[in-house]
Scaffold this active site. Structure first.
Site, PDB file in Angstrom:
ATOM      1  N   LYS A 140      -2.107  -1.196  -4.212  1.00 49.32           N
ATOM      2  CA  LYS A 140      -2.648  -0.442  -4.134  1.00 49.32           C
ATOM      3  C   LYS A 140      -1.976   0.777  -3.842  1.00 49.32           C
ATOM      4  O   LYS A 140      -1.222   0.942  -2.872  1.00 49.32           O
ATOM      5  CB  LYS A 140      -3.592  -0.071  -2.385  1.00 49.32           C
ATOM      6  CG  LYS A 140      -4.559   1.034  -2.417  1.00 49.32           C
ATOM      7  CD  LYS A 140      -5.606   0.690  -0.839  1.00 49.32           C
ATOM      8  CE  LYS A 140      -6.324   1.912  -0.720  1.00 49.32           C
ATOM      9  NZ  LYS A 140      -6.207   1.847   0.980  1.00 49.32           N
TER      10      LYS A 140
ATOM     11  N   LYS B 245       0.703  -1.282  -0.268  1.00 53.58           N
ATOM     12  CA  LYS B 245      -0.440  -0.171  -0.283  1.00 53.58           C
ATOM     13  C   LYS B 245       0.801   1.082  -0.084  1.00 53.58           C
ATOM     14  O   LYS B 245       1.383   1.597   1.096  1.00 53.58           O
ATOM     15  CB  LYS B 245      -0.674  -0.451   1.208  1.00 53.58           C
ATOM     16  CG  LYS B 245      -1.824   1.056   1.435  1.00 53.58           C
ATOM     17  CD  LYS B 245      -2.798   1.184   2.725  1.00 53.58           C
ATOM     18  CE  LYS B 245      -3.429   2.686   2.839  1.00 53.58           C
ATOM     19  NZ  LYS B 245      -3.851   1.988   3.800  1.00 53.58           N
TER      20      LYS B 245
ATOM     21  N   ARG C   1       0.777  10.318   6.047  1.00 52.28           N
ATOM     22  CA  ARG C   1       1.393   8.255   6.364  1.00 52.28           C
ATOM     23  C   ARG C   1       2.311   8.134   5.594  1.00 52.28           C
ATOM     24  O   ARG C   1       3.127   6.355   5.730  1.00 52.28           O
ATOM     25  CB  ARG C   1       0.099   7.781   5.962  1.00 52.28           C
ATOM     26  CG  ARG C   1      -0.950   8.358   6.213  1.00 52.28           C
ATOM     27  CD  ARG C   1      -2.193   7.056   6.298  1.00 52.28           C
ATOM     28  NE  ARG C   1      -3.523   7.636   5.789  1.00 52.28           N
ATOM     29  CZ  ARG C   1      -4.736   8.233   7.140  1.00 52.28           C
ATOM     30  NH1 ARG C   1      -3.473   8.648   7.503  1.00 52.28           N
ATOM     31  NH2 ARG C   1      -5.613   8.083   6.997  1.00 52.28           N
TER      32      ARG C   1
HETATM   33  C1  PBG Z   1      -7.329   2.972   5.460  1.00 58.48           C
HETATM   34  C2  PBG Z   1      -8.226   2.823   3.833  1.00 58.48           C
HETATM   35  C3  PBG Z   1      -7.050   3.796   3.174  1.00 58.48           C
HETATM   36  C4  PBG Z   1      -8.190   4.051   1.955  1.00 58.48           C
HETATM   37  C5  PBG Z   1      -8.232   2.508   2.689  1.00 58.48           C
HETATM   38  N1  PBG Z   1      -8.463   2.384   3.886  1.00 58.48           N
HETATM   39  C6  PBG Z   1      -6.744   5.835   3.468  1.00 58.48           C
HETATM   40  C7  PBG Z   1      -6.153   6.544   3.743  1.00 58.48           C
HETATM   41  O1  PBG Z   1      -5.250   4.845   3.862  1.00 58.48           O
HETATM   42  O2  PBG Z   1      -5.047   6.998   3.947  1.00 58.48           O
HETATM   43  C8  PBG Z   1      -8.355   3.864   0.904  1.00 58.48           C
HETATM   44  C9  PBG Z   1      -9.223   4.051  -0.075  1.00 58.48           C
HETATM   45  C10 PBG Z   1      -9.304   4.867  -1.117  1.00 58.48           C
HETATM   46  O3  PBG Z   1      -8.841   6.185  -1.576  1.00 58.48           O
HETATM   47  O4  PBG Z   1     -10.726   4.725  -2.007  1.00 58.48           O
HETATM   48  N2  PBG Z   1      -6.052   2.994   6.125  1.00 58.48           N
END
Ligand code: PBG
Length: 313
Positions: free
Chosen positions: A238, A185, A207
């Site tokens: 992702k 991610k 983050r």
């Molecule tokens: C939680 C999370 C996020 C997303 C999915 N789970 C946001 C982030 O990490 O800030 C993003 C999903 C999207 O943008 O559609 N951490």
């Protein structure tokens, strides 16, 4: 072989199916709440009482799974509304399972939606404390499983969380609950609209100390490998579109079910251009989703799932 549609179909290498799709849902507290997210036209925060109608529609379209995000009534330093047995996600899971027992419920396991500071872990001396976060994530995963979740999906990017979640689930009698790990991610600007939707933007900093640096792909393979070693049953890359090469590399490297998350910013860009009349939404969405599948994803999490289910023939 391209002259007619039957010829093209005969030699088509990639086919998108409704059974590949997962639809994300934002569940909010309160009653009769259906708040459209400004930056994500067509996507709503829904209160639990309105879930049955939505769930019937999703199940009726043949979509096999939803992934849940919660907007709790209260937030605190450690995200306790994330693992409270009567909190928003726990209520939502029970409601969905009552309406459509066959629909798979995946839950996002992460602190950011439940913490007052909006970070994915607990804070110590102004920084996210990786190891101290693991226990909270494990508690959240168990409380989701207890409420009836079919699959838990840790998305926080702390090191060691898959192992902590696996041990906690096993210890609580949920040996059969699979883990879908958000393994690779990236710290991406494409999550912007989601943070409006989930009300989860970090209140200070960003983050980048826990999510991955976008230029790295070898590191993504290490992250996926570690999560598999720790017990992940499925892994995710992702976002999807700016990372199709990462999806392809992951597909070629690991023999595990692979998910890709077609994230909020990717959705918003398509919707905005479509609203302007600048692109053909249906064709663009089908092309995008097919490209993610062609890159190697088995499972696609997408806000376009309901539309795509209607368009797939
Ligand atoms: C939680 C999370 C996020 C997303 C999915 N789970 C946001 C982030 O990490 O800030 C993003 C999903 C999207 O943008 O559609 N951490």
């Amino acid at each position: 072989m391209r002259r007619t549609e039957p010829l093209r179909k005969l030699v088509r290498e990639t086919t998108l199916s409704v059974s590949d799709l997962v639809y994300p849902l934002f569940v909010t507290h309160g009653k009769n709440a259906r708040n459209e997210i400004v930056s994500m036209p067509g996507i709503f925060q829904l209160s639990v009482d309105l879930l049955p109608g939505e769930i019937k529609e999703i199940a009726g379209l043949g979509i096999p799974a939803v992934i849940l995000f919660g907007i709790p009534e209260t937030k605190d330093e450690t995200g306790s509304s994330g693992y409270d047995p009567d909190s928003i996600i726990q209520q939502a899971i029970k409601s969905i399972k009552k309406t459509a027992p066959e629909l798979l419920v995946i839950t996002d396991v992460c602190l950011c939606e439940y913490t007052s500071h909006g970070h994915c872990g607990v804070i110590k001396d102004g920084e996210v404390d990786n190891d101290a976060t693991l226990d909270f994530l494990a508690r959240m995963a168990v409380s989701h499983a207890k409420a009836g979740a079919d699959i838990v999906a840790p998305s926080d990017m702390m090191d060691g969380r898959v192992k902590a979640v696996r041990q906690a689930l096993d210890g609580a009698g949920f040996e059969q609950t699979p883990i879908l790990s958000y393994a690779a991610k990236y710290a991406s600007a494409f999550y912007g609209p989601f943070r409006d939707a989930a009300e989860s933007a970090p209140q200070f900093g960003d983050r980048r100390s826990y999510q991955m640096d976008p230029p790295n792909i070898r590191e993504a393979m290490r992250e996926i490998g570690t999560d598999i070693d720790e017990g992940a049953d499925m892994v995710m890359v992702k976002p999807a579109l700016a990372y199709l090469d990462v999806i392809r590399r992951a597909r070629d490297t690991f023999n595990y079910p692979l998910a890709a998350y077609n994230v909020s910013g990717e959705y918003s860009m398509v919707k905005a251009a479509a609203q302007q009349g600048w692109i053909d939404e249906q064709q663009i969405v089908m092309e995008i989703l097919t490209s993610i599948k062609r890159a190697g994803a088995d499972i696609i999490i997408t806000y376009h799932a309901k539309d795509a289910a209607r368009w797939i023939v």
